[in-house]
Design an enzyme around this catalytic site. Structure first.
Site, short mmCIF file in Angstrom:
data_model
loop_
_atom_site.label_atom_id
_atom_site.label_comp_id
_atom_site.label_asym_id
_atom_site.label_seq_id
_atom_site.Cartn_x
_atom_site.Cartn_y
_atom_site.Cartn_z
CG HIS A 1 46.13 3.38 2.07
ND1 HIS A 1 47.04 2.61 2.75
CD2 HIS A 1 44.92 2.81 2.26
CE1 HIS A 1 46.41 1.60 3.30
NE2 HIS A 1 45.12 1.69 3.02
CG HIS B 1 43.83 3.04 6.96
ND1 HIS B 1 42.53 3.01 7.43
CD2 HIS B 1 43.78 2.62 5.68
CE1 HIS B 1 41.74 2.56 6.47
NE2 HIS B 1 42.47 2.33 5.40
#
Length: 163
Positions: free
Chosen positions: A82, A68
């Site tokens: 992110h 992620h």
């Protein structure tokens, strides 16, 4: 005596957009970790396609186990991208990573592809922050916030080494 040849090449530079979409101010991200700049300053993106590319030339220094987040170091600047919010809970599902730690990347190198249908099924918010984690070392200028940006072509952060 003269420092003509000893200038730090990356003492100032730019970060390009890693996606095609809307560049937004971090304060607009619906997650306090980002909106309150707890891990650094930067920008975020709302986008409709599935590819996230490197915003700079540098070296991948971190790929999260859950896929992620990706960290890149370019000269002295350290950034983290992110992918979406709460995506850590997916344990890598719906995210295909194309890079590995210590890999050299250039502006536009594909980092990850997301499975947009999977993300939609899971109701994942794909707002994607791009944070400079060592902000204290740099003066930052944010460009194109509130505007549509083009992957690898639109400048989104200009940085200069703090004296």
């Amino acid at each position: 005596m003269f420092n003509f040849f000893n200038k730090n090449k990356n003492s100032d530079g730019v970060m390009m957009s890693p996606v095609n979409g809307l560049c937004i101010d971090l304060s607009e991200v619906p997650d306090k970790v980002f909106s309150e700049r707890m891990i650094g300053d930067g920008v975020a993106f709302i986008y409709e396609d599935d590819m996230i590319c490197s915003p700079c030339n540098g070296t991948v220094v971190m790929v999260a186990d859950t896929s992620h987040a990706i960290g890149i170091k370019s000269g002295e600047i350290e950034i983290i991208i992110h992918i979406g919010l709460d995506t850590v809970e997916l344990n890598g599902e719906g995210i295909k990573v194309f890079v590995k730690t210590d890999q050299k990347v250039k502006v536009g190198t594909p980092l990850v592809r997301i499975d947009r249908n999977f993300m939609k099924e899971k109701s994942v918010n794909l707002t994607t922050p791009m944070i400079i984690t060592n902000t204290g070392d740099f003066k930052l200028e944010f460009k194109n916030t509130g505007k549509e940006v083009e992957r690898s072509k639109s400048e989104v952060i200009k940085y200069t080494k703090s004296e």
